[in-house]
Scaffold this motif. Sequence first.
Motif, PDB file in Angstrom:
ATOM      1  N   ALA A   1       0.827  -1.213   0.000  1.00 39.43           N
ATOM      2  CA  ALA A   1       0.000   0.000   0.000  1.00 39.43           C
ATOM      3  C   ALA A   1       0.861   1.264   0.000  1.00 39.43           C
ATOM      4  O   ALA A   1       0.476   2.288  -0.549  1.00 39.43           O
ATOM      5  CB  ALA A   1      -0.941   0.003   1.198  1.00 39.43           C
ATOM      6  N   GLU A   2       2.046   1.174   0.599  1.00 38.76           N
ATOM      7  CA  GLU A   2       2.957   2.313   0.665  1.00 38.76           C
ATOM      8  C   GLU A   2       3.990   2.290  -0.450  1.00 38.76           C
ATOM      9  O   GLU A   2       4.489   3.331  -0.868  1.00 38.76           O
ATOM     10  CB  GLU A   2       3.687   2.329   2.012  1.00 38.76           C
ATOM     11  CG  GLU A   2       2.767   2.550   3.193  1.00 38.76           C
ATOM     12  CD  GLU A   2       3.494   2.501   4.521  1.00 38.76           C
ATOM     13  OE1 GLU A   2       4.750   2.489   4.531  1.00 38.76           O
ATOM     14  OE2 GLU A   2       2.814   2.469   5.550  1.00 38.76           O
ATOM     15  N   GLY A   3       4.355   1.103  -0.939  1.00 36.97           N
ATOM     16  CA  GLY A   3       5.411   0.978  -1.941  1.00 36.97           C
ATOM     17  C   GLY A   3       6.758   1.371  -1.355  1.00 36.97           C
ATOM     18  O   GLY A   3       6.978   1.296  -0.148  1.00 36.97           O
ATOM     19  N   ASP A   4       7.642   1.816  -2.222  1.00 35.31           N
ATOM     20  CA  ASP A   4       8.971   2.284  -1.813  1.00 35.31           C
ATOM     21  C   ASP A   4       9.303   3.489  -2.695  1.00 35.31           C
ATOM     22  O   ASP A   4      10.184   3.415  -3.557  1.00 35.31           O
ATOM     23  CB  ASP A   4       9.996   1.152  -1.977  1.00 35.31           C
ATOM     24  CG  ASP A   4      11.391   1.537  -1.535  1.00 35.31           C
ATOM     25  OD1 ASP A   4      11.551   2.574  -0.855  1.00 35.31           O
ATOM     26  OD2 ASP A   4      12.339   0.809  -1.885  1.00 35.31           O
ATOM     27  N   PRO A   5       8.560   4.594  -2.510  1.00 33.83           N
ATOM     28  CA  PRO A   5       8.702   5.752  -3.407  1.00 33.83           C
ATOM     29  C   PRO A   5      10.114   6.303  -3.524  1.00 33.83           C
ATOM     30  O   PRO A   5      10.501   6.772  -4.589  1.00 33.83           O
ATOM     31  CB  PRO A   5       7.763   6.802  -2.804  1.00 33.83           C
ATOM     32  CG  PRO A   5       6.873   6.078  -1.869  1.00 33.83           C
ATOM     33  CD  PRO A   5       7.587   4.816  -1.471  1.00 33.83           C
ATOM     34  N   GLU A   6      10.888   6.214  -2.447  1.00 38.02           N
ATOM     35  CA  GLU A   6      12.260   6.734  -2.488  1.00 38.02           C
ATOM     36  C   GLU A   6      13.126   5.956  -3.479  1.00 38.02           C
ATOM     37  O   GLU A   6      14.156   6.444  -3.931  1.00 38.02           O
ATOM     38  CB  GLU A   6      12.889   6.688  -1.095  1.00 38.02           C
ATOM     39  CG  GLU A   6      12.245   7.663  -0.128  1.00 38.02           C
ATOM     40  CD  GLU A   6      12.869   7.624   1.255  1.00 38.02           C
ATOM     41  OE1 GLU A   6      13.884   6.929   1.445  1.00 38.02           O
ATOM     42  OE2 GLU A   6      12.319   8.277   2.150  1.00 38.02           O
ATOM     43  N   ASN A   7      12.696   4.732  -3.806  1.00 36.18           N
ATOM     44  CA  ASN A   7      13.444   3.900  -4.753  1.00 36.18           C
ATOM     45  C   ASN A   7      12.644   3.609  -6.014  1.00 36.18           C
ATOM     46  O   ASN A   7      12.892   2.626  -6.714  1.00 36.18           O
ATOM     47  CB  ASN A   7      13.876   2.600  -4.066  1.00 36.18           C
ATOM     48  CG  ASN A   7      14.909   2.876  -2.987  1.00 36.18           C
ATOM     49  OD1 ASN A   7      15.995   3.348  -3.270  1.00 36.18           O
ATOM     50  ND2 ASN A   7      14.554   2.613  -1.744  1.00 36.18           N
ATOM     51  N   GLY A   8      11.663   4.466  -6.317  1.00 37.19           N
ATOM     52  CA  GLY A   8      10.929   4.376  -7.566  1.00 37.19           C
ATOM     53  C   GLY A   8       9.813   3.347  -7.610  1.00 37.19           C
ATOM     54  O   GLY A   8       9.329   3.012  -8.686  1.00 37.19           O
ATOM     55  N   ILE A   9       9.395   2.835  -6.444  1.00 38.25           N
ATOM     56  CA  ILE A   9       8.322   1.843  -6.388  1.00 38.25           C
ATOM     57  C   ILE A   9       7.039   2.544  -5.942  1.00 38.25           C
ATOM     58  O   ILE A   9       6.950   3.020  -4.815  1.00 38.25           O
ATOM     59  CB  ILE A   9       8.663   0.684  -5.426  1.00 38.25           C
ATOM     60  CG1 ILE A   9      10.018   0.062  -5.770  1.00 38.25           C
ATOM     61  CG2 ILE A   9       7.549  -0.352  -5.417  1.00 38.25           C
ATOM     62  CD1 ILE A   9      10.129  -0.539  -7.153  1.00 38.25           C
ATOM     63  N   ALA A  10       6.072   2.588  -6.837  1.00 37.08           N
ATOM     64  CA  ALA A  10       4.826   3.317  -6.572  1.00 37.08           C
ATOM     65  C   ALA A  10       3.962   2.592  -5.539  1.00 37.08           C
ATOM     66  O   ALA A  10       3.981   1.358  -5.466  1.00 37.08           O
ATOM     67  CB  ALA A  10       4.038   3.474  -7.863  1.00 37.08           C
ATOM     68  N   PRO A  11       3.198   3.347  -4.749  1.00 41.50           N
ATOM     69  CA  PRO A  11       2.219   2.716  -3.859  1.00 41.50           C
ATOM     70  C   PRO A  11       1.279   1.827  -4.677  1.00 41.50           C
ATOM     71  O   PRO A  11       0.944   2.148  -5.817  1.00 41.50           O
ATOM     72  CB  PRO A  11       1.464   3.901  -3.258  1.00 41.50           C
ATOM     73  CG  PRO A  11       2.436   5.034  -3.319  1.00 41.50           C
ATOM     74  CD  PRO A  11       3.212   4.809  -4.594  1.00 41.50           C
ATOM     75  N   GLY A  12       0.903   0.693  -4.092  1.00 42.59           N
ATOM     76  CA  GLY A  12       0.033  -0.249  -4.778  1.00 42.59           C
ATOM     77  C   GLY A  12       0.781  -1.333  -5.541  1.00 42.59           C
ATOM     78  O   GLY A  12       0.168  -2.179  -6.169  1.00 42.59           O
TER      79      GLY A  12
ATOM     80  N   THR B   1      16.187  -4.078  -3.779  1.00 42.25           N
ATOM     81  CA  THR B   1      16.778  -4.514  -2.516  1.00 42.25           C
ATOM     82  C   THR B   1      16.106  -3.789  -1.355  1.00 42.25           C
ATOM     83  O   THR B   1      15.499  -2.735  -1.530  1.00 42.25           O
ATOM     84  CB  THR B   1      18.296  -4.238  -2.475  1.00 42.25           C
ATOM     85  OG1 THR B   1      18.515  -2.840  -2.676  1.00 42.25           O
ATOM     86  CG2 THR B   1      19.033  -5.041  -3.530  1.00 42.25           C
ATOM     87  N   CYS B   2      16.234  -4.362  -0.186  1.00 43.76           N
ATOM     88  CA  CYS B   2      15.674  -3.778   1.026  1.00 43.76           C
ATOM     89  C   CYS B   2      16.238  -2.371   1.210  1.00 43.76           C
ATOM     90  O   CYS B   2      17.465  -2.198   1.226  1.00 43.76           O
ATOM     91  CB  CYS B   2      16.028  -4.647   2.232  1.00 43.76           C
ATOM     92  SG  CYS B   2      15.486  -3.946   3.808  1.00 43.76           S
ATOM     93  N   PRO B   3      15.372  -1.359   1.348  1.00 44.30           N
ATOM     94  CA  PRO B   3      15.881   0.003   1.518  1.00 44.30           C
ATOM     95  C   PRO B   3      16.579   0.229   2.862  1.00 44.30           C
ATOM     96  O   PRO B   3      17.324   1.180   3.015  1.00 44.30           O
ATOM     97  CB  PRO B   3      14.627   0.872   1.405  1.00 44.30           C
ATOM     98  CG  PRO B   3      13.480  -0.034   1.638  1.00 44.30           C
ATOM     99  CD  PRO B   3      13.924  -1.417   1.260  1.00 44.30           C
TER     100      PRO B   3
END
Length: 53
Positions: A16-27, A38-40
């Motif tokens: 639901a949150e994604g990983d926006p700092e690494n270009g992964i959009a929520p959802g 990789t794990c942020p």
Amino acid sequence: MKKYLCIPCGYVYDPAEGDPENGIAPGTPFEDLPADWTCPACGVGKEYFEEMS
């Protein structure tokens, strides 16, 4: 969508949150993360994550 736990450091990937700092959009489901993601928090690969119940 299920959350996934990084076994080495305890980081939780929440789709639901994604990983926006690494270009992964929520959802973005864990299964759809790029193979080289990789794990942020600690930098390990997806193979070190386990599905949370």
